[in-house]
Design a protein around this motif. Structure first.
Motif, mmCIF file in Angstrom:
data_model
loop_
_atom_site.group_PDB
_atom_site.id
_atom_site.type_symbol
_atom_site.label_atom_id
_atom_site.label_comp_id
_atom_site.label_asym_id
_atom_site.label_seq_id
_atom_site.Cartn_x
_atom_site.Cartn_y
_atom_site.Cartn_z
ATOM 1 N N CYS A 114 0.845 -1.194 0.000
ATOM 2 C CA CYS A 114 0.000 0.000 0.000
ATOM 3 C C CYS A 114 0.880 1.245 0.000
ATOM 4 O O CYS A 114 1.770 1.375 0.833
ATOM 5 N N VAL A 115 0.644 2.130 -0.932
ATOM 6 C CA VAL A 115 1.499 3.321 -1.029
ATOM 7 C C VAL A 115 0.757 4.616 -0.747
ATOM 8 O O VAL A 115 1.300 5.693 -0.957
ATOM 9 N N GLY A 116 -0.476 4.518 -0.264
ATOM 10 C CA GLY A 116 -1.187 5.747 0.051
ATOM 11 C C GLY A 116 -2.665 5.494 0.237
ATOM 12 O O GLY A 116 -3.137 4.363 0.077
ATOM 13 N N ALA A 117 -3.381 6.550 0.584
ATOM 14 C CA ALA A 117 -4.817 6.409 0.801
ATOM 15 C C ALA A 117 -5.520 7.719 0.473
ATOM 16 O O ALA A 117 -4.968 8.793 0.705
ATOM 17 N N GLY A 118 -6.719 7.598 -0.090
ATOM 18 C CA GLY A 118 -7.502 8.781 -0.447
ATOM 19 C C GLY A 118 -8.966 8.577 -0.113
ATOM 20 O O GLY A 118 -9.460 7.446 -0.129
#
Lengths: 408, 408
Positions: A143-147
């Motif tokens: 996982c490289v990020g969240a929005g």
DNA sequence: TCGCTTTGTGTGGGAGGGGAACAAAATACG
DNA sequence: CGTATTTTGTTCCCCTCCCACACAAAGCGA
């Protein structure tokens, strides 16, 4: 020190643009990548190799090119099937939806829409993040990020929701902070700062620009309805126009019917109250159902009865005329090269594109609105994909952030 | 070949940003330049030396710094007194004005306003260019470009004037082409392609952003009147928002008075016809003079009789309320961090700033308009300076274009 | 006078990309 | 089927640009 170079050390600063080209589908082969980047073949080769090494893209050497013209066939670039993903979440009137989104806007996994509506934003967002974390645990992907997409204007730089629609949230809820807290609690980590949060229409527009009907546009205007009200977004040069405090493109309060109905903003006949699903149902003489079904009810009615029912047709024509006037005003101010419509507006475009186009042309200065293409949204869950775009952005800006020691 | 390096060869790519910092007055010393560019002192030194060698800036070694804090005093950066200039021209209702403008927006020389109004745009533009060429011959300074401001929307990419105001020009006159022809005819040469042409309000906004009340703004909205009608402009991140075809910010047709007077655009109560000088004079019960004096007549009346004449005050209040409504609509859509007013609107701001501010706050969503500073134009001839900005832009983007063999 | 602070200057090295030459993989043509 | 042509990938060398570092210079304060 004379270190041993195991990997090519070239092509660092072009890494971001190159990844963006692959991400948006504009670089199917290495030869095209070379041309689009405007660099030498050597540099493009190094860039592609670096991105491949980072686990982001694939480089197929011998694809037995079907449609070859002449000369040596170029290597085909693709998105790594087991590459990293981002966690995307969306809150809407009926609850939430969570998903994992890879490069290229591909939805790798998603929960069905889940029905939790609560007065406490931490409740819904927490559940959405937990669902996303569950999906993440299911796949082995990094996982490289969240929005997060929310049905509200989000004020910058605080990340507070100013007008949560269809939700009993308190005005000014610090949604970004809540989202980040939930991510931390769920153990979702990323190599860069993340937890981006935005308005759903804005994010939908961003997604359409990168992967949908807005591809290639330099001044893309999106206008869409939810169940109530009208939202807008402008994507300029590939970036969302958020204004100085994140609140640009509140297009719902353009006046389109001077003698129209009262709007909560104090004026009369705003786009918000004259062209949303509720206005359509009332104009067609139908009894509106519960708020969280207004969009569905109105689009079904429009699709099913436009041909057969005179009152529905008249209501549609009325809304088309008013929407066209609003769009013409936006053309005067923003001068877009393309307009994408969503929600009920997309259905209005479908039933009588000709009429809408003519109104926009007629009510804009020098009829220039007539030259602006009007299109429908093409992506499923475009807000979700747009939230993912926010989360991908740090990686697109500098893919080397993934090079750091893997945290989790 | 082992060439002899007479000049520092470092600091090329940072040359443009550095020049822009000096140009906009944000780098008074070399130490500040170092910090603003985010480079090492060595690089900043090389950059400054290169710009000095190009004849663009001065570097004062020992300025006996008046306000020194501690440590070695920094070298002072200034604009070269005999550096290159650009030719700027402006066409308006009464004729034209030409000027030479140096770096920093300083007007080096200018003609008085000259009164040639003609149905043939080539006539006026030709005279303006000839006047500018005369100024150029007077000084020994090098010309690096030319820019023209016209009182009309200018359509891109053709450079045609779509709605020449107060001028008997044909609609769609190819003003940029005419301007370039005139430049060639007058023997004005530049190291890059030049002959830029734009709308006067847009260019005035650009000038205010770089050298006037708009300094430091990231989303600057300008609204101004001429003699008739209302123009707008948005400067975003230092660049004009021109839209996809140069026609953005046609703000004159926002509806601010639903039952108001008819506008040529087909609607009623547009900003254009409700808040311009003619509207003010009529509201105050005065007889309007000739069109090319409306602005002067209305501002004089407002300044002179606002305190003493009840009808003037009432008219001013009416226009302030309508203007405030229009500005609130623009705040909703554009979310600026600053608003600058010009023409009659500037005078309206002066006579009752409090009232205007309150209207903007009240009529914008969440009252956020109340947080946006309202300011007056501060530059003389800001359209002229803005036209010069266009001409300077290629040099600001890459100062090395001046390095090429001097053409003329 | 001796620190201390800040700024300007020279040197070496590393990163990153351009250019040329060469190799590889396809098609075109005899 | 073999050769020429076209297009692409690869390797090597070089140039440019800038950072890190060390050192010098120019002010202030004790």
């Amino acid at each position: 020190m004379t270190q041993i170079r195991t990997r090519p050390e070239r092509g660092r600063s072009a890494l971001g643009p190159a990844l963006e080209l692959v991400h948006t589908g504009r670089a199917p082969t290495r030869a095209v990548l070379t041309a689009e980047l405007g660099v030498t073949r050597a540099t493009a080769g190094a860039v592609a190799a670096e991105l491949q090494h980072l686990g982001l893209i694939t480089v197929d050497a011998s694809p037995t090119t079907g449609a070859a013209s002449q000369g040596r066939p170029s290597h085909r670039l693709g998105i790594a099937p087991d590459g990293p993903v981002v966690l995307a979440a969306q809150v809407h009137a009926d609850g939430y939806r969570a998903a994992l989104v890879g490069l290229g806007g591909q939805v790798v996994a998603t929960t069905p829409g889940c029905g939790t509506v609560d007065a406490d934003p931490a409740q819904v967002i927490g559940e959405a993040v937990a669902a996303g974390a569950g999906l993440l645990a299911g796949t082995g992907r990094r996982c490289v990020g969240a929005g997060l997409a929310v049905p509200s204007a989000v004020a910058e730089p605080d990340g507070t929701a100013l007008n949560p629609l269809h939700l009993a949230w308190p005005v000014g809820a610090p949604v970004r902070g809540i989202f980040r807290d939930c991510l931390a609690e769920a153990g979702v980590r990323a190599p860069t700062e993340t937890g981006f949060t935005g308005n759903d229409v804005n994010l939908g527009a961003l997604a359409e620009h990168r992967h949908g009907a807005g591809r290639g546009s330099r001044h893309l205007l999106c206008v869409a309805t939810g169940h109530r009200g009208v939202g807008g977004a402008l994507v300029q040069g590939g970036r969302l126009h958020s204004g100085s405090s994140g609140l640009a493109l509140e297009v719902g309060h353009l006046v389109v019917e001077p003698q129209g109905r009262r709007c909560h903003c104090g004026s009369r006949g705003c786009l918000d109250v004259e062209t949303d699903p509720l206005a359509f149902l009332e104009a067609a003489g139908r009894t509106p159902g519960p708020e969280s079904s207004l969009l569905h009810q109105s689009t079904e009615l429009l699709r099913g009865a436009y041909e057969s029912d005179e009152s529905v047709r008249a209501a549609a024509h009325r809304l088309i005329d008013l929407l066209g006037l609003g769009l013409a005003g936006l053309v005067n101010i923003l001068d877009p090269d393309r307009i994408i419509l969503g929600g009920l507006h997309r259905e209005l475009l479908r039933v009588d594109e000709e009429r809408l186009r003519e109104v926009v042309a007629e009510r804009s200065l020098w009829r220039r609105g007539g030259a602006v293409p009007l299109l429908s949204c093409t992506l499923d869950h475009n807000s979700l994909v747009g939230a993912a775009e926010l989360a991908w952005q740090p990686v697109l800006d500098d893919p080397l952030v993934l090079q750091e020691d893997v945290p989790c």
